[in-house]
Design a protein around this motif. Structure first.
Motif, PDB file in Angstrom:
ATOM      1  N   THR A 143       0.834  -1.219   0.000  1.00 54.51           N
ATOM      2  CA  THR A 143       0.000   0.000   0.000  1.00 54.51           C
ATOM      3  C   THR A 143       0.858   1.254   0.000  1.00 54.51           C
ATOM      4  O   THR A 143       0.562   2.230  -0.706  1.00 54.51           O
ATOM      5  N   SER A 144       1.936   1.232   0.787  1.00 51.88           N
ATOM      6  CA  SER A 144       2.826   2.409   0.825  1.00 51.88           C
ATOM      7  C   SER A 144       3.491   2.646  -0.523  1.00 51.88           C
ATOM      8  O   SER A 144       3.621   3.789  -0.984  1.00 51.88           O
ATOM      9  N   ILE A 145       3.918   1.554  -1.178  1.00 45.66           N
ATOM     10  CA  ILE A 145       4.544   1.685  -2.497  1.00 45.66           C
ATOM     11  C   ILE A 145       3.548   2.252  -3.504  1.00 45.66           C
ATOM     12  O   ILE A 145       3.878   3.133  -4.313  1.00 45.66           O
ATOM     13  N   ARG A 146       2.316   1.758  -3.446  1.00 47.70           N
ATOM     14  CA  ARG A 146       1.289   2.282  -4.359  1.00 47.70           C
ATOM     15  C   ARG A 146       1.066   3.778  -4.135  1.00 47.70           C
ATOM     16  O   ARG A 146       0.893   4.542  -5.084  1.00 47.70           O
ATOM     17  N   GLU A 147       1.079   4.191  -2.874  1.00 43.42           N
ATOM     18  CA  GLU A 147       0.879   5.608  -2.570  1.00 43.42           C
ATOM     19  C   GLU A 147       2.051   6.443  -3.084  1.00 43.42           C
ATOM     20  O   GLU A 147       1.868   7.542  -3.617  1.00 43.42           O
ATOM     21  N   VAL A 148       3.272   5.911  -2.936  1.00 45.19           N
ATOM     22  CA  VAL A 148       4.448   6.610  -3.462  1.00 45.19           C
ATOM     23  C   VAL A 148       4.343   6.764  -4.971  1.00 45.19           C
ATOM     24  O   VAL A 148       4.606   7.838  -5.531  1.00 45.19           O
ATOM     25  N   LEU A 149       3.926   5.686  -5.643  1.00 42.23           N
ATOM     26  CA  LEU A 149       3.789   5.741  -7.102  1.00 42.23           C
ATOM     27  C   LEU A 149       2.688   6.709  -7.510  1.00 42.23           C
ATOM     28  O   LEU A 149       2.817   7.427  -8.508  1.00 42.23           O
ATOM     29  N   THR A 150       1.600   6.727  -6.737  1.00 42.40           N
ATOM     30  CA  THR A 150       0.517   7.668  -7.021  1.00 42.40           C
ATOM     31  C   THR A 150       1.001   9.107  -6.882  1.00 42.40           C
ATOM     32  O   THR A 150       0.716   9.967  -7.736  1.00 42.40           O
TER      33      THR A 150
END
Length: 412
Positions: A143-150
């Protein structure tokens, strides 16, 4: 599941809660001393800890209920906040993964330590606890990686938008530079053309005086007429350069519109009547004082009246000022002159454009001056014309012109 099977995991979760402060500090020390996490050195104690305690609490809840689904929404919220903060703090994705892996390793160590001191915590309980911790930390990491990518994609979109706007502005400026260059070339061509014509006529007048002394008076009259036309050309060029170069805020004042109307009639009547034309004037008595720039309004009206008289051989020139609602008034100048052909309507307000041949003196700047001044005065201009029948210009101005920075007005 019977309560006796849940108690060991609940006991482990409770031990994690009781040791939360110590666990958080141990984890932060591990992060600070990890050589792979160079960006962590720039963070403060508060910045580093941020949502880790909250995530640890949700993991404890999952251990107690042996159900990750119940706490997943809360874990997701905290993981997203964690990812967004790490993006803002300059973390790379590999650093984010490493940081959370240290968190998982620390919790795995707690499992071993807890099982060694509590015989009831069997290997099966260790495996269950390790399963929930691995699942929770993996979910947090993803989830954190997805947020960083977002956040990264949003920033890329923002930069792309800025770049597109900058490219658009650059294109407009390049076009403006090109138009300015063409305008300067047009000035050169137009002025050279007119000056050549003036000089040719002067030369003819001088030759006439040298060859036919009896016609000196006619030659002088021709030379004087050319000098007057040349002066009109220079005056028009000077006026247009002043209008374009005036970048100061338009000064406004309260004045009597009827007084300006009477002044225009008095100043234009002699020139109109000298051509055998009739000047008709009409003023709406409901108009009184207005707030605007008196000098610029006078320039607009004089340019229109001068143009009307210049292009009219028979008939009349009309000047009218009428109300156009409570907040606007209208200036109307019409004539019975040569009119403007359909093919000339698109270019009539452009610099150095004239709808007729070269027999009419001037640089073709009168209507360009009117257009620019109308913009500064917040006016809107329209015209109607039929070739061979005449032209009518109408400009609607505000009764009260608000002073604006840079002298900007409404569209012309």
């Amino acid at each position: 599941m019977p309560d006796t099977q849940l108690r060991p995991l609940r006991a482990f979760a409770e031990s994690l809660r009781l040791d939360q402060v110590n666990l958080t500090e141990r984890w932060m020390r591990a992060v600070f001393h990890d050589t792979e996490l160079s960006d962590a050195d720039r963070l403060t104690y508060e910045q580093l800890s941020d949502h880790i305690p909250a995530i640890l609490e949700e993991i404890c809840g999952a251990l107690e209920e042996q159900d990750l689904d119940q706490v997943e929404p809360a874990i997701e919220r905290n993981a997203r906040k964690h990812g967004k903060l790490r993006w803002r703090q300059g973390y790379r994705i590999d650093e984010l993964v490493r940081e959370l892996d240290l968190f998982r390793q620390m919790l795995a160590g707690q499992i071993v330590q807890f099982s060694e001191s509590r015989p009831f915590f069997t290997r099966r309980h260790e495996e269950r606890a390790r399963h929930f911790i691995d699942e929770a930390v993996s979910f947090v990491t993803l989830t954190s990686i997805r947020e960083v990518l977002t956040e990264r994609d949003r920033k890329i979109d923002e930069y792309t938008g800025r770049l597109e706007r900058a490219n658009h502005e650059l294109t407009l400026k390049q076009r403006l530079v090109g138009d300015l260059y063409e305008s300067r070339m047009q000035i050169t061509r137009s002025v050279v053309h007119d000056l050549r014509n003036f000089l040719n006529v002067f030369s003819m007048a001088l030759q006439l005086m040298s060859r036919a002394p009896a016609k000196v008076e006619a030659a002088l009259a021709l030379a004087n007429r050319q000098a007057a036309d040349m002066k009109a050309l220079v005056d028009e060029l000077v006026e247009y350069s002043v209008v374009l170069g005036d970048n100061h805020q338009a000064a406004v004042e309260c004045f009597d519109l009827r007084g300006l109307f009477d002044e225009l009639v008095a100043s234009c009547s002699p020139a109109v009547e000298a051509k055998g034309l009739r000047l008709t004037a009409a003023f709406d008595d409901t108009l009184s004082t207005i707030v605007s720039n008196r000098l610029k309004l006078k320039q607009v009206a004089l340019n229109l009246l001068t143009n009307a008289a210049k292009y009219t051989k028979v008939g009349q020139v009309e000047l009218a000022m009428t109300a156009a609602g409570e907040d606007q008034w209208r200036l109307r100048v019409s004539d019975t002159g040569v009119g403007i052909g359909a093919s000339d309507r698109e270019r009539v307000f452009k610099e150095f454009e004239r709808a007729t041949g070269d027999d009419i003196p001037g640089a073709g700047l009168g209507l360009a001056i009117v257009r620019e001044l109308t913009r500064v005065l917040g006016g809107q201009i329209r015209f109607d014309s039929n070739e061979g029948e005449g032209t009518s210009f109408e400009i609607t101005f505000p009764v009260r012109l608000e002073a604006r920075e840079g002298g900007e007005g409404g569209p012309a």
